[in-house]
Scaffold this motif. Sequence first.
Motif, short mmCIF file in Angstrom:
data_model
loop_
_atom_site.label_atom_id
_atom_site.label_comp_id
_atom_site.label_asym_id
_atom_site.label_seq_id
_atom_site.Cartn_x
_atom_site.Cartn_y
_atom_site.Cartn_z
N VAL A 138 0.77 -1.03 -0.52
CA VAL A 138 -0.12 -0.33 0.38
C VAL A 138 1.00 1.15 -0.01
O VAL A 138 0.73 1.93 -0.87
CB VAL A 138 -0.39 0.65 1.10
CG1 VAL A 138 -1.38 1.18 1.60
CG2 VAL A 138 -1.97 -1.16 1.04
N LEU A 139 1.72 1.39 0.60
CA LEU A 139 2.94 2.31 0.97
C LEU A 139 3.76 2.67 -0.84
O LEU A 139 3.49 3.84 -0.50
CB LEU A 139 3.63 2.19 2.37
CG LEU A 139 3.35 2.40 3.26
CD1 LEU A 139 4.39 2.40 4.49
CD2 LEU A 139 3.01 4.03 3.68
N GLY A 140 3.93 1.78 -1.41
CA GLY A 140 4.24 1.53 -2.21
C GLY A 140 2.91 1.87 -3.30
O GLY A 140 3.80 2.78 -4.25
N GLN A 141 2.09 1.70 -2.98
CA GLN A 141 1.66 2.65 -4.47
C GLN A 141 0.64 3.94 -4.26
O GLN A 141 1.00 5.16 -4.84
CB GLN A 141 0.29 1.39 -4.14
CG GLN A 141 -0.04 0.27 -4.64
CD GLN A 141 1.18 -0.62 -5.53
OE1 GLN A 141 1.13 0.05 -6.31
NE2 GLN A 141 2.35 -1.30 -5.12
N ILE A 146 1.35 9.34 -5.43
CA ILE A 146 2.20 11.11 -5.73
C ILE A 146 2.48 11.35 -6.38
O ILE A 146 2.85 12.79 -6.99
CB ILE A 146 2.88 11.24 -4.19
CG1 ILE A 146 1.73 11.11 -2.31
CG2 ILE A 146 4.01 12.59 -4.23
CD1 ILE A 146 1.72 10.64 -1.58
N TYR A 147 3.28 10.50 -7.30
CA TYR A 147 4.77 10.44 -7.42
C TYR A 147 4.48 11.68 -8.89
O TYR A 147 4.32 12.13 -9.70
CB TYR A 147 5.52 10.06 -7.45
CG TYR A 147 6.92 9.53 -9.31
CD1 TYR A 147 7.44 10.66 -8.85
CD2 TYR A 147 6.78 9.24 -10.27
CE1 TYR A 147 8.53 11.00 -10.32
CE2 TYR A 147 7.50 9.29 -11.13
CZ TYR A 147 8.39 10.31 -11.25
OH TYR A 147 8.59 10.58 -12.31
N TYR A 148 3.35 9.92 -9.56
CA TYR A 148 2.26 10.91 -10.87
C TYR A 148 1.86 11.84 -10.87
O TYR A 148 1.90 12.82 -11.31
CB TYR A 148 1.56 9.44 -10.88
CG TYR A 148 1.17 10.02 -12.56
CD1 TYR A 148 1.44 9.36 -13.33
CD2 TYR A 148 -0.33 10.17 -12.27
CE1 TYR A 148 0.98 8.62 -14.85
CE2 TYR A 148 -1.00 10.16 -13.74
CZ TYR A 148 -0.23 9.70 -14.73
OH TYR A 148 -0.91 9.60 -15.73
N ILE A 149 0.83 11.94 -9.40
CA ILE A 149 0.65 13.89 -9.60
C ILE A 149 1.59 14.99 -9.12
O ILE A 149 1.59 15.35 -10.37
CB ILE A 149 -0.46 13.34 -8.32
CG1 ILE A 149 -1.76 12.62 -8.53
CG2 ILE A 149 -0.78 14.62 -8.16
CD1 ILE A 149 -2.34 12.32 -6.83
N ARG A 150 2.37 14.59 -8.79
CA ARG A 150 3.16 15.74 -9.09
C ARG A 150 4.21 16.11 -10.13
O ARG A 150 4.39 17.01 -10.94
CB ARG A 150 4.39 15.33 -7.83
CG ARG A 150 4.09 15.97 -6.89
CD ARG A 150 4.69 15.52 -5.82
NE ARG A 150 4.65 15.50 -4.08
CZ ARG A 150 5.48 15.95 -3.54
NH1 ARG A 150 7.10 15.48 -3.58
NH2 ARG A 150 4.97 15.88 -2.36
N VAL A 151 4.29 14.95 -11.05
CA VAL A 151 4.31 15.00 -12.01
C VAL A 151 4.05 15.15 -13.26
O VAL A 151 3.96 16.16 -14.20
CB VAL A 151 5.04 13.16 -13.21
CG1 VAL A 151 5.14 13.48 -14.64
CG2 VAL A 151 6.28 13.02 -12.65
#
Length: 160
Positions: A138-141, A146-151
């Motif tokens: 769950v933490l990895g997802q 978060i990474y995808y939204i920031r990009v």
Amino acid sequence: MVNSEGIFSARQTFMKKPYTPFLAFLVLILITIPFSFDFSTSIVPGWHTTIFPAYFIGELIVIIVLLFVIIGYWLLSKQGDKTSWILFAIHFLFTIPTIIYIKFPTVFLDLQIPNQDKQIKAVAFRMHFISAAWILFVLGQILFVIYYIRVQKVKHTISP
């Protein structure tokens, strides 16, 4: 610190081939998918349906989540965004324990210990391991989302 190269600092290393995460998670989903369902069902006499154990519902959830991750990494690679090696490695390593548990459940669930005290300790250890594997998954997802939204936010703020 956000820059035009991507997320976080400029010292962060980026992948030269943006499709590497896509392929890595594609292999994970292929490993996860069961190719035979006949061993997973049971038929109760008098019933006209089959019963799937709850374990396979968890496996189905993981497959669906990995499918969305694959689509996310594919979209990032098609957009030409550079993916951070560090974030990809953390995401991949956090996903692996759950895949191992899903693929080899008998290693964690089958107990052949004659001593009752040792068996209770072994069950407790395995339950802690399984819980930790799911928490890491769950933490990895969450990290990937978060990474995808920031990009995507950086992409929209940079483009006119």
